[in-house]
Design a protein around this motif. Structure first.
Motif, short mmCIF file in Angstrom:
data_model
loop_
_atom_site.label_atom_id
_atom_site.label_comp_id
_atom_site.label_asym_id
_atom_site.label_seq_id
_atom_site.Cartn_x
_atom_site.Cartn_y
_atom_site.Cartn_z
N GLY A 126 124.02 -7.60 53.00
CA GLY A 126 125.40 -7.84 53.47
C GLY A 126 125.63 -7.22 54.84
N ALA A 127 125.10 -6.00 55.03
CA ALA A 127 125.27 -5.33 56.32
C ALA A 127 124.53 -6.10 57.42
N ILE A 128 123.35 -6.60 57.08
CA ILE A 128 122.55 -7.33 58.09
C ILE A 128 123.27 -8.62 58.51
N VAL A 129 123.74 -9.39 57.52
CA VAL A 129 124.39 -10.66 57.89
C VAL A 129 125.73 -10.42 58.59
N TYR A 130 126.31 -9.23 58.35
CA TYR A 130 127.55 -8.89 59.04
C TYR A 130 127.28 -8.62 60.52
N VAL A 131 126.21 -7.91 60.78
CA VAL A 131 125.92 -7.47 62.14
C VAL A 131 125.26 -8.57 62.97
N LEU A 132 124.54 -9.48 62.29
CA LEU A 132 123.77 -10.51 63.00
C LEU A 132 124.54 -11.24 64.11
N PRO A 133 125.77 -11.75 63.83
CA PRO A 133 126.46 -12.50 64.90
C PRO A 133 126.74 -11.68 66.14
N PHE A 134 126.86 -10.36 65.96
CA PHE A 134 127.12 -9.51 67.12
C PHE A 134 125.85 -9.31 67.94
N VAL A 135 124.74 -9.15 67.22
CA VAL A 135 123.48 -8.85 67.91
C VAL A 135 122.87 -10.12 68.50
N PHE A 136 122.90 -11.19 67.72
CA PHE A 136 122.34 -12.46 68.19
C PHE A 136 123.40 -13.55 68.10
N PRO A 137 124.28 -13.66 69.08
CA PRO A 137 125.29 -14.73 69.03
C PRO A 137 124.60 -16.09 69.06
N THR A 138 125.08 -16.98 68.22
CA THR A 138 124.43 -18.29 68.16
C THR A 138 124.93 -19.23 69.25
N CYS A 139 126.08 -18.91 69.83
CA CYS A 139 126.62 -19.80 70.85
C CYS A 139 125.91 -19.51 72.17
N THR A 140 125.10 -20.43 72.60
CA THR A 140 124.37 -20.22 73.83
C THR A 140 125.05 -20.93 74.99
N LYS B 279 113.91 1.69 33.80
CA LYS B 279 115.24 1.66 33.18
C LYS B 279 116.12 0.60 33.88
N TRP B 280 117.09 0.10 33.11
CA TRP B 280 118.00 -0.91 33.66
C TRP B 280 118.82 -0.35 34.82
N SER B 281 119.17 0.93 34.71
CA SER B 281 119.98 1.52 35.78
C SER B 281 119.20 1.52 37.10
N THR B 282 117.88 1.75 37.02
CA THR B 282 117.06 1.74 38.23
C THR B 282 117.02 0.33 38.83
N VAL B 283 116.89 -0.65 37.94
CA VAL B 283 116.84 -2.04 38.40
C VAL B 283 118.13 -2.42 39.12
N PHE B 284 119.27 -2.07 38.48
CA PHE B 284 120.58 -2.40 39.08
C PHE B 284 120.78 -1.66 40.40
N THR B 285 120.35 -0.40 40.44
CA THR B 285 120.51 0.37 41.68
C THR B 285 119.70 -0.26 42.81
N ALA B 286 118.45 -0.59 42.51
CA ALA B 286 117.59 -1.19 43.54
C ALA B 286 118.18 -2.52 44.02
N ALA B 287 118.61 -3.34 43.05
CA ALA B 287 119.20 -4.63 43.42
C ALA B 287 120.45 -4.43 44.27
N GLY B 288 121.29 -3.46 43.87
CA GLY B 288 122.52 -3.19 44.61
C GLY B 288 122.25 -2.75 46.04
N LEU B 289 121.29 -1.85 46.19
CA LEU B 289 120.97 -1.37 47.54
C LEU B 289 120.44 -2.50 48.42
N ILE B 290 119.62 -3.36 47.82
CA ILE B 290 119.07 -4.50 48.59
C ILE B 290 120.21 -5.42 49.04
N VAL B 291 121.12 -5.73 48.10
CA VAL B 291 122.21 -6.66 48.44
C VAL B 291 123.17 -6.03 49.46
N VAL B 292 123.43 -4.73 49.32
CA VAL B 292 124.29 -4.04 50.31
C VAL B 292 123.65 -4.13 51.70
N ALA B 293 122.34 -3.87 51.75
CA ALA B 293 121.64 -3.95 53.03
C ALA B 293 121.70 -5.37 53.59
#
Lengths: 85, 377
Positions: A18-32, A2-16
């Motif tokens: 977004g959370a990963i790219v948000y946290v990345l700078p804190f976990v792995f600072p690029t400024c060495t 169903k389309w609702s399943t597709v949208f839900t899966a896509a939404g969860l992936i994109v939310v995840a």
């Protein structure tokens, strides 16, 4: 599927995502180094990663609307019968 | 196909387009306008979802849909208009060249109006969801709700209003400081003085509203006449246990945030010798404001990140700019910047504060929401 399943899966992936790219700078600072001239942050800023997060939320929102519509349709047409007509 | 699905896809397109614009802009600019456009898209989705849910309720049991459910669509639409209008006005105000001359009252009432719109939409969504199971029960639904149920419904709506408004109000000062030029003379909640103006003390009203909303929701769940006394007591015990965990997480988070928000002194050395000392005086991660001591005296400046190079903008060296933000200095004037300090100091404490917020508030929200659900089921 169903389309609702597709949208839900896509939404969860994109939310995840977004959370990963948000946290990345804190976990792995690029400024060495503390010298600004060679400090090159390559990650998204918090506001930008928040945008990614919002797109995921929007996808889930669409999934909810589509799921309601699909449920409404199934009420109208009735459950599918096994073995065809 | 009814109209809700295409409208939802349009809203998704709005959010997606705003995100693409924000990402295409690079990290040199903070996508304030794009964030607002995304929020409008999400609000539109919520309003459309409310309408779709109400239609479904009508299809399930047209005779038993209550007046509150029918009014929810109107409430969602009105909330969407109020929030969108406030956001648009606010964006237009910020784009004015004489931004610092905007009446101070706007910085207080603008966000409140905006978040009032959010709350209306949230209340409408919750009202529809709250009415749905009742309407789907068809014949077993009483024609009129009992007084207890009506009381529960009012508690739920008030609780949702406070539950939504609380974090939004608490977050307002931070949200308002994103990408805005530093304007000396403005301070206090919901103004753009930077993160140091936006820390804990100004969040207290929002946090209190949030806790009050949570308590009302839990109370509404416990009052909900659904089962026997023993089951009600079991629900009460579970809800209190979960709330205690949520309170501990929240308290730890805010305590850590207060500690992390204490500004340290920054020392930045410039080989050319024009700037002697730069001390932090507030700002957000993308526009951090400093008191700068130079060979010619003490001036206030802002320090913005511009992709890979951090630039120091000094008001005193650019007398033509009166808004507190100056064009980037050319490299020969200032040379490469170096800083005495550690990597930890490179990331200002606001990053840690934001990380704390990110780590503490979502788990607390999840546990509090669980407490609400547990109290209802």
């Amino acid at each position: 599927m169903k389309w609702s399943t597709v949208f839900t899966a896509a939404g969860l992936i994109v939310v995840a995502l977004g959370a990963i790219v948000y946290v990345l700078p804190f976990v792995f600072p690029t400024c060495t180094t503390v010298r600004y001239s060679v400090c090159t942050p390559s990650y998204l800023s918090p506001a930008e990663s928040f945008e990614v997060f919002l797109v995921g939320l929007a996808l889930i929102g669409v999934a909810i609307v589509v799921a309601i519509h699909e449920f409404e349709e199934s009420l109208r047409t009735g459950p599918p019968r096994e073995g065809g007509a | 196909m009814n109209r809700t699905t295409p409208l939802a896809l349009v809203c998704l397109g709005v959010v997606g387009a705003a995100a693409i614009l924000a990402l295409a802009g690079g990290s040199a600019s903070t996508p304030v306008i794009e964030l607002r456009v995304s929020t409008i898209g999400l609000l539109g989705l919520a309003a459309i979802g409310t309408r779709a849910a109400r239609r479904l309720g009508d299809a399930l049991a047209p005779s038993t849909m209550t007046r509150g459910s029918r009014e929810s669509s109107l409430l969602a639409f009105f909330g969407f208009i109020v929030a969108t209008g406030a956001m648009t006005l606010d964006t237009l105000v910020q784009l004015q060249p004489s931004f610092s001359s905007v009446p101070t009252a706007w910085y207080v009432f603008g966000p409140v109006l905006e978040f009032a719109g959010y709350t209306m939409v949230a209340m409408a969504v919750f009202a529809v969801v709250h009415e749905m199971p009742r309407s789907s029960l068809r014949s077993s639904v009483p024609a009129r709700t009992s007084s207890t149920q009506e009381r529960v419904r009012r508690l739920v709506l008030l609780g949702v209003a406070l539950f939504v408004m609380g974090p939004l109000l608490a977050f307002t000062p931070v949200y308002r400081s994103w990408g805005l030029p530093y304007t000396p003379g403005l301070s206090g909640p919901a103004m753009m003085g930077g993160w140091q103006d936006a820390i804990f003390p100004y969040r207290i009203p929002g946090i209190l509203a949030w806790l009050a909303g949570t308590s009302l929701l839990v109370l509404a769940g416990l009052l909900s006449p659904r089962d026997g006394r023993r089951q009600a007591r079991r629900r009460q015990t579970r809800a209190i246990q979960v709330l205690l965990v949520a309170g501990l997480v929240l308290a730890a988070g805010f305590a850590a945030e207060v500690i992390a928000s204490t500004p340290p002194a920054y020392v930045v050395l410039i080989p050319a010798g024009r700037v002697l000392r730069i001390e932090s005086s507030g700002g957000d991660p993308l526009a951090y404001f400093f008191n700068v001591t130079t060979t010619t005296g003490h001036v206030t400046g802002s320090w913005r990140s511009n992709d890979s190079i951090m630039s120091v903008f000094l008001n005193g060296d650019y007398p033509t700019d009166t808004r507190g933000e100056c064009p980037p200095p050319s490299p020969p004037t200032y040379g490469p910047l170096a800083m005495n300090g550690t990597l930890d100091e490179y990331f200002p404490p606001v990053w840690h504060a934001e990380l704390t917020w990110f780590c503490a508030v979502p788990p607390a929200t999840i546990t509090i929401t669980t407490a609400v659900v547990v109290s209802f089921t």
